[in-house]
Write a protein that holds these residues in place. Structure first.
Motif, PDB file in Angstrom:
ATOM      1  N   GLU A 121      43.581   9.973 -15.869  1.00 48.81           N
ATOM      2  CA  GLU A 121      42.651   9.230 -15.397  1.00 48.81           C
ATOM      3  C   GLU A 121      41.584   9.619 -14.539  1.00 48.81           C
ATOM      4  N   LYS A 122      40.334   9.055 -14.755  1.00 52.07           N
ATOM      5  CA  LYS A 122      39.292   9.717 -13.968  1.00 52.07           C
ATOM      6  C   LYS A 122      38.498   8.517 -13.294  1.00 52.07           C
ATOM      7  N   HIS A 123      37.728   8.754 -12.177  1.00 52.07           N
ATOM      8  CA  HIS A 123      37.095   7.700 -11.533  1.00 52.07           C
ATOM      9  C   HIS A 123      35.556   8.117 -11.297  1.00 52.07           C
TER      10      HIS A 123
ATOM     11  N   SER B 213      43.053  12.546 -12.062  1.00 50.08           N
ATOM     12  CA  SER B 213      44.508  12.448 -11.672  1.00 50.08           C
ATOM     13  C   SER B 213      45.077  12.526 -13.039  1.00 50.08           C
ATOM     14  N   MET B 214      46.434  13.266 -12.965  1.00 46.29           N
ATOM     15  CA  MET B 214      47.233  13.481 -14.106  1.00 46.29           C
ATOM     16  C   MET B 214      48.360  12.384 -13.827  1.00 46.29           C
ATOM     17  N   PHE B 215      49.014  12.525 -12.662  1.00 47.43           N
ATOM     18  CA  PHE B 215      50.350  11.846 -12.658  1.00 47.43           C
ATOM     19  C   PHE B 215      50.221  10.563 -11.598  1.00 47.43           C
ATOM     20  N   ALA B 216      49.346  10.439 -10.990  1.00 44.93           N
ATOM     21  CA  ALA B 216      49.265   9.272  -9.782  1.00 44.93           C
ATOM     22  C   ALA B 216      47.638   8.751 -10.329  1.00 44.93           C
TER      23      ALA B 216
ATOM     24  N   ALA C  20      44.088   7.580  -9.731  1.00 41.43           N
ATOM     25  CA  ALA C  20      42.948   8.158  -9.258  1.00 41.43           C
ATOM     26  C   ALA C  20      42.411   7.571  -8.093  1.00 41.43           C
ATOM     27  N   GLU C  21      41.856   8.475  -6.896  1.00 44.20           N
ATOM     28  CA  GLU C  21      41.457   7.749  -5.622  1.00 44.20           C
ATOM     29  C   GLU C  21      40.094   7.056  -5.920  1.00 44.20           C
TER      30      GLU C  21
END
Length: 133
Positions: free
Chosen positions: A28-30, A40-43, A45-46
């Motif tokens: 996941e990319k923000h 983020s790969m496991f949680a 993304a901030e």
């Protein structure tokens, strides 16, 4: 020794191959505008601070990208009976000939292994004066 080592390493390699071919994961990319903020790969993304302001302004400059990498869902297991007759016949002949190549020889017994010859007191050839010419 080396046969056991090769067998264990090949088994571990095959297990890792099955594991990595069936694993699925997401990245996941923000992005805030065109700038990458978090990956983020496991949680999750901030999110950036602009995300809170977007709710008030109703303008979106942030976007989330989700990349999904899917592994295999099912492994196909084929049996010996699934093969046609010619392939079964070839596989049986190949297996039989391959195993027959590594048949060990029977252990040979040496009947005179512990025999020690008698001590020679005199040289018999010189005593009888018989020489090989």
């Amino acid at each position: 020794m080396i046969k056991v080592l090769l067998h264990k390493s090949f088994s571990a390699l095959m297990a890792l191959l099955v594991l990595f071919s069936t694993v699925s994961f997401t990245i996941e990319k923000h992005f805030c505008g065109d700038v990458l903020v978090d990956v983020s790969m496991f949680a999750d993304a901030e999110k950036c601070e602009m995300e809170a302001l977007e709710v008030l302004l109703k303008k979106t400059c942030c976007k989330d990208e989700i990349d999904v990498f899917k592994g295999q869902d099912e492994l196909t297991v084929s049996t010996f009976e699934d093969l046609d007759f010619e392939k079964q016949q070839f596989l049986a002949a190949f297996t039989y000939s391959y195993i027959d190549c590594f048949a060990s020889l029977p252990k040979q017994t040496i009947p005179h292994k512990d025999y020690s010859p008698p001590n020679l007191v005199t040289d018999i050839q010189v005593l009888d004066q018989v020489f090989i010419i």
